[in-house]
Scaffold this active site. Structure first.
Site, short mmCIF file in Angstrom:
data_model
loop_
_atom_site.label_atom_id
_atom_site.label_comp_id
_atom_site.label_asym_id
_atom_site.label_seq_id
_atom_site.Cartn_x
_atom_site.Cartn_y
_atom_site.Cartn_z
N ASP A 287 71.72 46.33 9.67
CA ASP A 287 71.25 46.09 11.03
C ASP A 287 69.74 45.99 11.08
OD1 ASP A 287 73.81 46.44 12.70
OD2 ASP A 287 73.79 48.26 11.48
N ASP B 20 69.49 47.00 3.61
CA ASP B 20 69.98 47.55 4.86
C ASP B 20 70.67 46.41 5.61
OD1 ASP B 20 70.14 49.39 7.14
OD2 ASP B 20 68.57 48.14 8.01
N ASP C 151 64.11 47.76 7.10
CA ASP C 151 63.27 47.45 8.25
C ASP C 151 62.75 48.67 8.99
OD1 ASP C 151 65.99 47.96 9.18
OD2 ASP C 151 65.26 47.35 11.14
#
Length: 220
Positions: A14, A12, A171
């Protein structure tokens, strides 16, 4: 370094590879200001990121009095114009990211990005931060007709990077749900942009620093 069993590792963007919250916060609050809304605190924005720019604006409007889709569509180009012009002004890689990426590449692992950020914005950010040559594939939130947590973008990123076996690093619950749907093992970060406690992500492994990534992958 112990050779990993993974041929590809997908990330991922961001809140995983980089702390992009400062620039996303600035873009969101610029758009909200034009729409006559107050600013949203940076810490609140961190929990809003992960589903794309429209979703972020939608959440920003909800947090400042509510708004319909007409307001979202009005604010969307305002957000994009600002963000494109300031995409990496204050965003920074998390400590240890580049060393971990270097180590994986040195071990022959292909690297890819799977994000709900618009693909053009993802590529623009990667270029702005000096990572143009790091990733074999970048799949964004508009690359396919569906986005995470649908597994298709992750599977497309793996295929474009050369195929599996693969692992995913993220995250948020969006990332762990995506990995689970794709049947791919997942490592989650405890310090990203999650809207819930790290343990609630139910990742295969949870790490507190990028220095822990490769040892975690070696156990999967």
């Amino acid at each position: 370094m112990t050779r990993l069993r993974f041929r590809t590792v997908v990330f991922d963007l961001d809140g995983t590879l980089a702390d992009t919250a400062p620039d996303l916060t600035d873009a969101l609050n610029h758009a909200l200001g034009v729409l006559g809304r107050p600013a949203v605190p940076a810490n609140d924005v961190r929990a809003m990121v992960g589903h794309g720019a429209r979703a972020l604006l939608r959440k920003g409007l909800a947090a400042t009095g509510g708004g319909d889709e007409t307001m979202v569509e009005e604010g969307f180009p305002i957000f994009l114009d600002w963000y494109e012009a300031h995409i990496a002004d204050r965003s920074r890689p998390f400590p240890g990211v580049e060393a971990a990426l270097d180590a994986l590449a040195a071990d022959g692992v292909a690297l890819a990005v799977c994000t709900n950020k618009l693909e053009e914005l993802a590529r623009r950010f990667v270029s702005a931060i000096g990572w143009e040559d790091r990733f074999a594939a970048i799949v964004g939130g508009d690359t396919l007709p569906v986005r995470k947590p649908d597994p298709a973008p992750l599977l497309a990123a793996i295929e474009a990077a050369g195929g599996g076996p693969a692992a995913f690093v993220g995250d948020s619950i969006t990332d762990t749900d995506t990995a689970r749907a794709a049947g791919v093992p997942c490592v989650a970060l405890s310090f990203g942009f999650s809207d819930r406690p790290p343990e609630a992500l139910c990742a295969d492994r949870l790490i507190d620093h990028w220095d822990e990534l490769i040892p975690a992958l070696a156990t999967l």
